[in-house]
Motif scaffolding. Sequence first.
Motif, PDB file in Angstrom:
ATOM      1  N   VAL A  81       0.846  -1.196   0.000  1.00 33.03           N
ATOM      2  CA  VAL A  81       0.000   0.000   0.000  1.00 33.03           C
ATOM      3  C   VAL A  81       0.884   1.249   0.000  1.00 33.03           C
ATOM      4  CG1 VAL A  81      -1.671   1.359   1.330  1.00 33.03           C
ATOM      5  CG2 VAL A  81      -1.970  -1.119   1.096  1.00 33.03           C
ATOM      6  N   GLU A  82       1.901   1.260   0.841  1.00 39.00           N
ATOM      7  CA  GLU A  82       2.801   2.413   0.913  1.00 39.00           C
ATOM      8  C   GLU A  82       3.474   2.661  -0.437  1.00 39.00           C
ATOM      9  OE1 GLU A  82       6.519   3.868   3.657  1.00 39.00           O
ATOM     10  OE2 GLU A  82       6.609   1.863   2.782  1.00 39.00           O
ATOM     11  N   GLU A  83       3.937   1.611  -1.079  1.00 34.28           N
ATOM     12  CA  GLU A  83       4.581   1.770  -2.387  1.00 34.28           C
ATOM     13  C   GLU A  83       3.589   2.216  -3.456  1.00 34.28           C
ATOM     14  OE1 GLU A  83       6.510  -1.986  -3.125  1.00 34.28           O
ATOM     15  OE2 GLU A  83       8.113  -1.553  -1.690  1.00 34.28           O
ATOM     16  N   GLY A  84       2.355   1.741  -3.375  1.00 31.68           N
ATOM     17  CA  GLY A  84       1.340   2.092  -4.364  1.00 31.68           C
ATOM     18  C   GLY A  84       0.706   3.453  -4.134  1.00 31.68           C
ATOM     19  N   ARG A  85       0.854   3.980  -2.912  1.00 35.77           N
ATOM     20  CA  ARG A  85       0.247   5.260  -2.536  1.00 35.77           C
ATOM     21  C   ARG A  85       1.282   6.084  -1.766  1.00 35.77           C
ATOM     22  NH1 ARG A  85      -5.376   5.302  -2.373  1.00 35.77           N
ATOM     23  NH2 ARG A  85      -5.330   6.610  -0.513  1.00 35.77           N
ATOM     24  N   PRO A  86       2.292   6.607  -2.451  1.00 39.07           N
ATOM     25  CA  PRO A  86       3.413   7.269  -1.769  1.00 39.07           C
ATOM     26  C   PRO A  86       3.025   8.475  -0.918  1.00 39.07           C
ATOM     27  CG  PRO A  86       3.607   7.477  -4.169  1.00 39.07           C
ATOM     28  CD  PRO A  86       2.450   6.584  -3.893  1.00 39.07           C
ATOM     29  N   ASP A  87       1.850   9.058  -1.124  1.00 36.24           N
ATOM     30  CA  ASP A  87       1.422  10.203  -0.315  1.00 36.24           C
ATOM     31  C   ASP A  87       0.563   9.798   0.883  1.00 36.24           C
ATOM     32  OD1 ASP A  87       2.739  11.936  -2.042  1.00 36.24           O
ATOM     33  OD2 ASP A  87       0.989  12.149  -3.340  1.00 36.24           O
ATOM     34  N   ASP A  88       0.420   8.514   1.107  1.00 38.37           N
ATOM     35  CA  ASP A  88      -0.444   7.999   2.174  1.00 38.37           C
ATOM     36  C   ASP A  88       0.349   7.923   3.485  1.00 38.37           C
ATOM     37  OD1 ASP A  88      -2.012   6.443   3.919  1.00 38.37           O
ATOM     38  OD2 ASP A  88      -2.877   5.296   2.257  1.00 38.37           O
ATOM     39  N   ASN A  89       0.196   8.956   4.316  1.00 43.31           N
ATOM     40  CA  ASN A  89       0.926   9.014   5.589  1.00 43.31           C
ATOM     41  C   ASN A  89       0.519   7.899   6.542  1.00 43.31           C
ATOM     42  OD1 ASN A  89       2.496  11.248   4.888  1.00 43.31           O
ATOM     43  ND2 ASN A  89       0.880  12.659   5.517  1.00 43.31           N
ATOM     44  N   ALA A  90      -0.740   7.528   6.546  1.00 48.35           N
ATOM     45  CA  ALA A  90      -1.199   6.452   7.430  1.00 48.35           C
ATOM     46  C   ALA A  90      -0.518   5.137   7.061  1.00 48.35           C
ATOM     47  CB  ALA A  90      -2.715   6.309   7.351  1.00 48.35           C
ATOM     48  N   ALA A  91      -0.365   4.879   5.776  1.00 50.71           N
ATOM     49  CA  ALA A  91       0.323   3.663   5.342  1.00 50.71           C
ATOM     50  C   ALA A  91       1.776   3.690   5.794  1.00 50.71           C
ATOM     51  CB  ALA A  91       0.236   3.511   3.828  1.00 50.71           C
ATOM     52  N   ASN A  94      -7.869   1.096  -3.047  1.00 49.10           N
ATOM     53  CA  ASN A  94      -8.019   1.819  -4.318  1.00 49.10           C
ATOM     54  C   ASN A  94      -9.434   1.777  -4.861  1.00 49.10           C
ATOM     55  OD1 ASN A  94      -5.380   2.773  -4.424  1.00 49.10           O
ATOM     56  ND2 ASN A  94      -4.644   1.018  -5.579  1.00 49.10           N
ATOM     57  N   ALA A  95     -10.195   0.755  -4.488  1.00 51.22           N
ATOM     58  CA  ALA A  95     -11.572   0.633  -4.960  1.00 51.22           C
ATOM     59  C   ALA A  95     -12.550   1.437  -4.127  1.00 51.22           C
ATOM     60  CB  ALA A  95     -12.004  -0.844  -4.946  1.00 51.22           C
ATOM     61  N   ASN A  96     -12.103   1.968  -2.993  1.00 52.37           N
ATOM     62  CA  ASN A  96     -13.004   2.704  -2.101  1.00 52.37           C
ATOM     63  C   ASN A  96     -12.840   4.199  -2.348  1.00 52.37           C
ATOM     64  OD1 ASN A  96     -14.303   3.946   0.072  1.00 52.37           O
ATOM     65  ND2 ASN A  96     -13.909   2.188   1.385  1.00 52.37           N
ATOM     66  N   PRO A  97     -13.868   4.860  -2.865  1.00 52.11           N
ATOM     67  CA  PRO A  97     -13.769   6.271  -3.214  1.00 52.11           C
ATOM     68  C   PRO A  97     -13.357   7.192  -2.058  1.00 52.11           C
ATOM     69  CG  PRO A  97     -15.818   5.359  -4.055  1.00 52.11           C
ATOM     70  CD  PRO A  97     -15.176   4.309  -3.198  1.00 52.11           C
ATOM     71  N   LYS A  98     -13.740   6.862  -0.823  1.00 51.23           N
ATOM     72  CA  LYS A  98     -13.410   7.758   0.288  1.00 51.23           C
ATOM     73  C   LYS A  98     -11.910   7.822   0.550  1.00 51.23           C
ATOM     74  CE  LYS A  98     -13.930   5.094   4.550  1.00 51.23           C
ATOM     75  NZ  LYS A  98     -14.715   4.945   5.755  1.00 51.23           N
ATOM     76  N   TYR A  99     -11.139   6.829   0.079  1.00 48.38           N
ATOM     77  CA  TYR A  99      -9.682   6.851   0.243  1.00 48.38           C
ATOM     78  C   TYR A  99      -8.969   7.427  -0.968  1.00 48.38           C
ATOM     79  CZ  TYR A  99     -10.671   3.807   4.167  1.00 48.38           C
ATOM     80  OH  TYR A  99     -11.169   3.301   5.341  1.00 48.38           O
ATOM     81  N   ASN A 100      -9.722   7.864  -1.960  1.00 47.67           N
ATOM     82  CA  ASN A 100      -9.117   8.318  -3.198  1.00 47.67           C
ATOM     83  C   ASN A 100      -9.508   9.758  -3.539  1.00 47.67           C
ATOM     84  OD1 ASN A 100      -7.695   5.874  -4.028  1.00 47.67           O
ATOM     85  ND2 ASN A 100      -9.749   4.993  -4.040  1.00 47.67           N
ATOM     86  N   GLU A 101      -9.827  10.545  -2.549  1.00 48.45           N
ATOM     87  CA  GLU A 101     -10.227  11.934  -2.803  1.00 48.45           C
ATOM     88  C   GLU A 101      -9.020  12.830  -2.915  1.00 48.45           C
ATOM     89  OE1 GLU A 101     -12.873  12.665   0.478  1.00 48.45           O
ATOM     90  OE2 GLU A 101     -14.455  11.539  -0.483  1.00 48.45           O
TER      91      GLU A 101
END
Length: 91
Positions: free
Chosen positions: A16-26, A84-91
């Motif tokens: 998840v961290e590698e796929g979403r580099p701006d995701d601080n929670a990851a 990635n399939a959940n819109p609330k995590y992709n805003e």
Amino acid sequence: MRLEDAIFNWLQIKLVEEGRPDDNAARETVAFFEQVLREDHGLELFAIGNVDDTMYHVNYVKEGKKKTRMIDRESAEQLLVDINANPKYNE
């Protein structure tokens, strides 16, 4: 937490961290599982090794011995797919 579970959880959130580099929670969760692997299980090193069509190979060193844990690729990638399939995590 069993070593096998800790490695699996670390791998999932690492992907998840590698796929979403701006995701601080990851990033914070990766750090948590790295701490668990070091402190609770005595791992000296751990990293994603080979990746093939069906498996991730997680290489690690424990008590000076190199080991590899193979994890089903689809299971390992499922958390990233779900996020990635959940819109609330992709805003």
